[in-house]
Design an enzyme around this catalytic site. Sequence first.
Site, short mmCIF file in Angstrom:
data_model
loop_
_atom_site.label_atom_id
_atom_site.label_comp_id
_atom_site.label_asym_id
_atom_site.label_seq_id
_atom_site.Cartn_x
_atom_site.Cartn_y
_atom_site.Cartn_z
N CYS A 49 110.39 16.63 16.18
CA CYS A 49 110.04 15.24 16.50
C CYS A 49 110.49 14.31 15.38
CB CYS A 49 108.52 15.13 16.69
SG CYS A 49 107.94 13.42 16.74
N CYS A 52 107.24 12.70 13.52
CA CYS A 52 106.24 13.47 12.79
C CYS A 52 106.46 13.32 11.27
CB CYS A 52 106.31 14.95 13.18
SG CYS A 52 105.35 15.34 14.66
N HIS A 111 100.99 14.65 16.36
CA HIS A 111 101.96 14.55 17.45
C HIS A 111 101.29 14.63 18.83
CE1 HIS A 111 106.01 15.06 19.15
NE2 HIS A 111 105.48 15.95 19.96
N ASN A 151 105.28 1.49 24.81
CA ASN A 151 105.85 2.02 26.03
C ASN A 151 105.40 3.46 26.07
OD1 ASN A 151 107.46 1.05 28.00
ND2 ASN A 151 109.38 1.66 27.02
N SER A 159 110.79 7.77 25.08
CA SER A 159 111.61 8.92 24.71
C SER A 159 110.82 9.97 23.93
CB SER A 159 112.79 8.44 23.87
OG SER A 159 112.32 7.79 22.71
N HIS A 162 105.09 11.33 20.74
CA HIS A 162 104.35 11.07 19.50
C HIS A 162 103.79 9.64 19.58
CE1 HIS A 162 103.76 12.14 15.14
NE2 HIS A 162 103.29 10.90 15.24
N HIS A 164 103.17 6.08 19.30
CA HIS A 164 103.87 5.03 18.55
C HIS A 164 104.04 3.78 19.39
CE1 HIS A 164 107.18 6.57 20.99
NE2 HIS A 164 107.84 5.46 20.73
N GLN A 166 106.25 -0.30 19.27
CA GLN A 166 107.41 -0.97 18.69
C GLN A 166 107.11 -2.45 18.47
OE1 GLN A 166 111.37 -0.19 20.10
NE2 GLN A 166 110.61 1.30 21.58
P1 H2U Z 1 110.44 4.54 22.81
O1 H2U Z 1 109.20 3.89 22.24
O2 H2U Z 1 110.93 3.84 24.02
O3 H2U Z 1 110.28 6.01 22.98
O4 H2U Z 1 111.57 4.38 21.70
C1 H2U Z 1 111.47 4.98 20.42
C2 H2U Z 1 112.31 4.17 19.46
O5 H2U Z 1 112.60 4.97 18.31
C3 H2U Z 1 113.64 3.74 20.03
O6 H2U Z 1 113.69 2.31 20.00
C4 H2U Z 1 113.87 4.65 17.83
C5 H2U Z 1 114.67 4.35 19.09
O7 H2U Z 1 115.70 3.43 18.81
N1 H2U Z 1 114.40 5.75 17.03
C6 H2U Z 1 114.60 5.59 15.67
O8 H2U Z 1 114.41 4.49 15.17
N2 H2U Z 1 115.01 6.64 14.90
C7 H2U Z 1 115.30 7.89 15.40
O9 H2U Z 1 115.64 8.78 14.65
C8 H2U Z 1 115.21 8.14 16.87
C9 H2U Z 1 114.67 7.01 17.70
ZN ZN Z 2 105.70 14.02 16.34
#
Ligand code: H2U
Ligand code: ZN
Length: 344
Positions: A49, A52, A111, A151, A159, A162, A164, A166
């Site tokens: 992940c 994590c 996680h 989201n 995606s 975990h 989180h 934004q």
């Molecule tokens: P979601 O909240 O839609 O899953 O998106 C996760 C965000 O994490 C996504 O905007 C970022 C992606 O650009 N990301 C990183 O900043 N670093 C990474 O190593 C993978 C994903």
């Molecule tokens: Zn994680």
Amino acid sequence: MEPNHFPHRRLNPLTGEWVLVSPHRLLRPWQGKVERLPEDQRPQYDPTCYLCPGNTRAGSARNPAYESTFVFDNDFPALLPAVAFPGESSPLFRSEGEPGRSQVICFHPRHDLSLPELTVQQIASVIHTWADQTRLLLEDPGINYVQVFENKGELMGCSNPHPHSQIWATSHLPNEVQKELDHQRSYRERHGSSLLLDYLAQEQRRKERIVCSSQHFTALVPYWAIWPFETLVLPHRAAARLMDLDDGEITALADLLKRLTTRYDNLFRCSFPYSMGFHQAPKTESAGDFQLHMHFFPPLLRSASVRKFLVGFEMLGMPQRDLTPEQAADRLRELSEVHYKQTV
Ligand code: H2U
Ligand code: ZN
């Protein structure tokens, strides 16, 4: 049939847009599948992940061994701080640069947890982080608006499970925020009071759409909801931005979010997917027209796997719903505030 059971449309006073309500359609035969999803079994730590603690992200960045919330600049940002975009100003080909920032905020090192499974204190530290980031980002002269959102769930295109959220911070106001600002402003000009505080006072009297409340916040299914189990979370007093909330209000909001998202998980006994977020006043708004609030937009309709689609008439005409907001509020209100994973 009750008047509410005839097709009708309802106005969203925050955006000026109408939603079509067709409650009589609930009687139509249903041939879709209703299945229960397999229980989600995630480890507390996942070595693959990228969120994590201690793991590497895209490029060479490595997460610290964080113990509470953790903020980093998105490695694939939708917005960049310095933009050298020439733009066009012709009426049919208009464009402009959009300087901004994108951040990711991890709620917790674990996680396997999600918002309703965190303690009130842990959720409160997430809200403090959102408030701190809003304040810091608004100090940037190029930033005028800060959008905090989560989201959640694969159905919403998230995606990574975990926990989180934004932040996307922009120099211009996003469409939805501009509409809400315009309508709150013209409501105050016409009525001399706050649209959302007046709305809350009437909902508290009517009671039929309220899901749950705490000392400082109320969660309700808005009269004009589009998504089947959409909710709006409203503060009880005027507040423009997250950083206007004091510690007691942040704890009350954390408590309400835990209770609301627990009800959501209990509805179909699954980790309930949604897009949620705060709408707060832009930096240039000082007249007190914009009231801080949260929207939850969950896609699920009948079960953990049957979702509502906004297609056809909704893409070409206007949004439509079958279940009335009052029926949705009844369903959510009767659910337990003890998470189903905690019961045997
Ligand atoms: P979601 O909240 O839609 O899953 O998106 C996760 C965000 O994490 C996504 O905007 C970022 C992606 O650009 N990301 C990183 O900043 N670093 C990474 O190593 C993978 C994903
Ligand atoms: Zn994680």
